[in-house]
Enzyme design. Structure first.
Site, PDB file in Angstrom:
ATOM      1  N   ASP A 357      -8.966   2.609  -4.224  1.00  0.00           N
ATOM      2  CA  ASP A 357      -8.545   1.242  -4.484  1.00  0.00           C
ATOM      3  C   ASP A 357      -7.921   0.660  -3.209  1.00  0.00           C
ATOM      4  O   ASP A 357      -7.157   1.356  -2.518  1.00  0.00           O
ATOM      5  CB  ASP A 357      -7.503   1.270  -5.613  1.00  0.00           C
ATOM      6  N   GLU A 386     -12.745   0.127  -1.814  1.00  0.00           N
ATOM      7  CA  GLU A 386     -12.693  -1.313  -1.598  1.00  0.00           C
ATOM      8  C   GLU A 386     -12.281  -1.537  -0.145  1.00  0.00           C
ATOM      9  O   GLU A 386     -11.138  -1.235   0.225  1.00  0.00           O
ATOM     10  CB  GLU A 386     -11.653  -1.958  -2.518  1.00  0.00           C
TER      11      GLU A 386
END
Ligand code: CA
Length: 674
Positions: A357, A386
């Site tokens: 993340d 990400e």
């Protein structure tokens, strides 16, 4: 800027305002006046916090600036008084140690340090591998008792290249909690161990559904111990995605059948992984080392105040996560922590992949260490994340594990927001359409997706909507998708952006969108339930929405049987044909040739030369995102027709002689030549 906004959407949503424990610039400055952590001694031994051996039970806490440190021992996971307190002694590398001659299996413990003249709150530490209810206390258990039968022989699927994977992103509760799942252990790890479950219409659900669909990996939303769901009150049926980490190295209790028993959540998670592995499916864990749920009272702050976080010059927490803090992977002890934590999950739980993340909050060197370390544990493990942050960071841009820096990171892939926004419309504007729903001008950005963001002589990156250069050095660095847990999922996006279309028309658009994703170079990724055309009732940020929004209604599998069948065939096509799974930029540049087309919302290209060892000499793909039929000229056949007019069959629908062909509205035409 785009990325900043993007993940604000992911992350601000994760935490309620109540979790922001201090106003920026206030208490932090007073607590942590020293911003220079480079002089701290570090400790990377495998015996951090707890080990049990024949000589007894041993504690070792890393806390370089503690004035005193102690261990409190408890008989239960909560609501009991300490039975003993052990004074710790200062030891090497900034650690404190204490030992007792007995194996204290069954006991619980916390640490407490004296810092700046006062005793801080108790904490289970940062390396608690077993915890009780709500992760308040760490547990001393015999890990050999947590292994299901046959665990020593458990193996995930072998993966030669990440591009061979087909990733299915799911939340434990979404997947099994609806009454139509027919699953007994709804919302639990054990849900994925149940075979033979069916919908009311008698169609397969649960793990059998995954096998039937053909995905190679499930990506489970955060499954470490997170903060938001009260494990002491599970009947309340709270829901949360889990992007609010509390104990990084123990499973979440609400997914177990008994959060108070520390071994139960561990054993049940292992049983889930074993069942998936037996089904030939790998398990990717979503990891969120970039921030913690709490600030001053996080386990990091209560063991080494200030150290694990980045700060602004005034001493306040910097906030690249949009959640009130950001961790500091560029500091040695945090770097080692992240690397050792994923290594632990890979070794103890046999995890097959990791999704980071807000990965760009971490530095490139840390991500490189993560990939290299995991490759030594198991070369089939892959890592993606990400490639953006949710706010600015003190970490220099050139050190961030950004999408734009992915070429510098070996063994790391990033999500392609290029293909996502170009195919279905921009995530930030619900009504915005994309290539597959008739918006012109996005053709070049879709092509960036098709070539996996690698350099290609026919792709003009200056016309790209998001990225202006070929940022990937290989397609193995790219995850292609049009939908995930964040933002409007595909079904809802289509409903809002195509308000006048019928459901059948929207399903056609979904098929076209996913056909582009699954035939593109890189690794395809889909969101659970799209294959049955589930929706989330238009909620773009369902991080704590009730089951009525998030749960997949499995009766849709019968209602939308054709949609499910299409996804099955699409996955089958990709798995059967290595031409869609090239591993180098050179191969893509050599084997993919775009045709010159004039009309908007039309892309035509060929994959040539039996690419990547394919049995097909040439594959012709034509995507028509407009609501009108288009005429194209194709070389003389005979061709095998793989997809046409909203239908797809991996082994062929029919044959064609080529020449002038019609591509139906909002559909793909795929032809293959032996
Ligand atoms: Ca929890």
């Amino acid at each position: 800027m785009y990325h900043l906004i993007k993940t604000m959407c992911t992350s601000t949503t994760l935490l309620s305002a109540a979790l922001f424990t201090l106003a920026p610039g206030a208490k932090a400055q007073e607590l942590y006046p020293d911003g220079d952590y480079s002089s701290y001694p570090t400790y990377d031994g495998a015996d951090l916090e707890l080990t049990v051996d024949n000589a007894g039970t041993h504690f070792r806490l890393w806390s370089p600036k503690a004035q005193e440190a102690r261990v409190l021992l408890y008989p239960t996971d909560r609501n009991s008084a300490a039975t003993d307190t052990l004074t710790m002694k200062a030891a090497e590398g900034g650690t404190w140690t204490a030992s007792v001659p007995d194996q204290l299996y069954g006991s619980f413990y916390t640490f407490q340090i004296k810092y700046d003249g006062r005793w801080l709150q108790e904490t289970p530490g940062v390396w608690a591998k077993a915890v009780g209810t709500n992760g308040e206390r760490a547990a001393i258990i015999d890990f050999s008792t947590t292994n299901p039968e046959g665990w020593a022989d458990d193996r995930g699927p072998e993966v030669a290249s990440i591009t061979d994977a087909v990733i299915y992103e799911m939340h434990h509760r979404d997947f099994s909690v609806h009454p139509s799942s027919g699953i007994v252990h709804k919302g639990k790890f054990l849900a994925l161990t149940e075979e033979g479950t069916t919908s009311p219409e008698g169609l397969k659900t649960g793990i059998d559904h995954l096998k039937e669909l053909g995905v190679t990996h499930v990506h489970i939303l955060p499954s470490y111990d997170y903060n938001s769901v009260d494990e002491a009150n599970l009947p309340a049926n709270q829901y949360n995605w889990g992007y609010d980490p509390y104990n990084y190295n123990a499973p979440e209790g609400s997914y177990s059948t008994d959060p108070a028993n520390p071994a139960t959540r561990i054993r049940e998670m292992k049983e889930m992984i074993q069942a998936l592995h037996e089904a030939g499916i790998g398990v990717v864990m979503d990891v969120v080392y970039n921030h913690t749920a709490n600030n001053d009272d996080s386990n990091f702050s209560l063991t080494a105040p200030g150290y694990y976080y980045r700060h602004r010059p005034d001493g306040s927490y910097s906030d690249a996560s949009g959640c009130g803090n950001e961790t500091a992977s560029d500091r040695r002890q945090m770097h080692d922590y992240i690397v050792n934590s994923v290594k632990y999950w890979a070794e103890e739980y046999h995890i097959d992949g990791f999704r980071f993340d807000l990965m760009a909050i971490h530095d490139i060197a840390t991500m490189d260490s993560v990939a290299a370390t995991l490759a030594r544990v198991n070369p089939s493990i892959f890592v993606y994340g990400e490639g953006w942050t949710a706010g600015d960071s003190p970490l220099p841009v050139d050190q961030r594990a950004l999408k734009e820096n992915v070429a510098k990171m070996e063994g790391i892939a990033v999500f392609s927001d290029d293909i996502r926004d170009a195919v279905k419309g921009h995530y930030s504007d619900a009504k915005d359409r994309g290539f597959a729903t008739g918006k012109p001008g996005l053709e070049e950005t879709v092509k960036i997706g098709i070539v996996g963001a690698t350099a290609h002589p026919q792709v003009d990156y200056t016309k790209g909507n998001n990225s202006k250069f070929a940022y990937a050095s290989a397609p193995t660095q790219i995850i292609n998708y049009v939908s995930c847990h964040d933002d409007l999922m595909l079904t809802d996006k289509l409903a809002i952006s195509m308000p006048d279309a019928t459901e059948a028309e929207r399903q056609r658009a979904a098929r076209l969108a996913q056909t582009i994703v699954f035939t593109s170079q890189g690794t395809p990724f889909m969101f659970a339930g799209e294959e049955v055309f589930r929706d989330k009732k238009g909620v773009h940020n369902s991080y704590k929405s009730p089951d009525s929004i998030n749960a997949i209604d499995w009766s849709l599998k019968a209602k939308n049987a054709d949609q499910f069948h299409y996804y099955q065939e699409l996955i089958k096509l990709r798995k059967a044909h290595p031409a869609f799974r090239m591993t180098s930029a050179e191969d893509i540049a050599k084997n993919i040739k775009f045709d010159k087309v004039e009309e908007p919302n039309l892309i035509s290209y060929s994959i040539l030369n039996n690419a990547n060892g394919d049995s097909w000499r040439e594959i012709k793909l034509i995507f028509n995102g407009s609501d009108e039929a288009r005429t194209v000229k194709v070389a003389k056949g005979p061709w095998l027709v793989i997809a046409d007019d909203g239908q797809l069959c991996a082994e062929g629908l029919s044959t064609s002689a080529g020449g002038t062909l019609t591509v139906a509205p909002r559909s793909s035409l795929i032809l293959a030549k032996e």
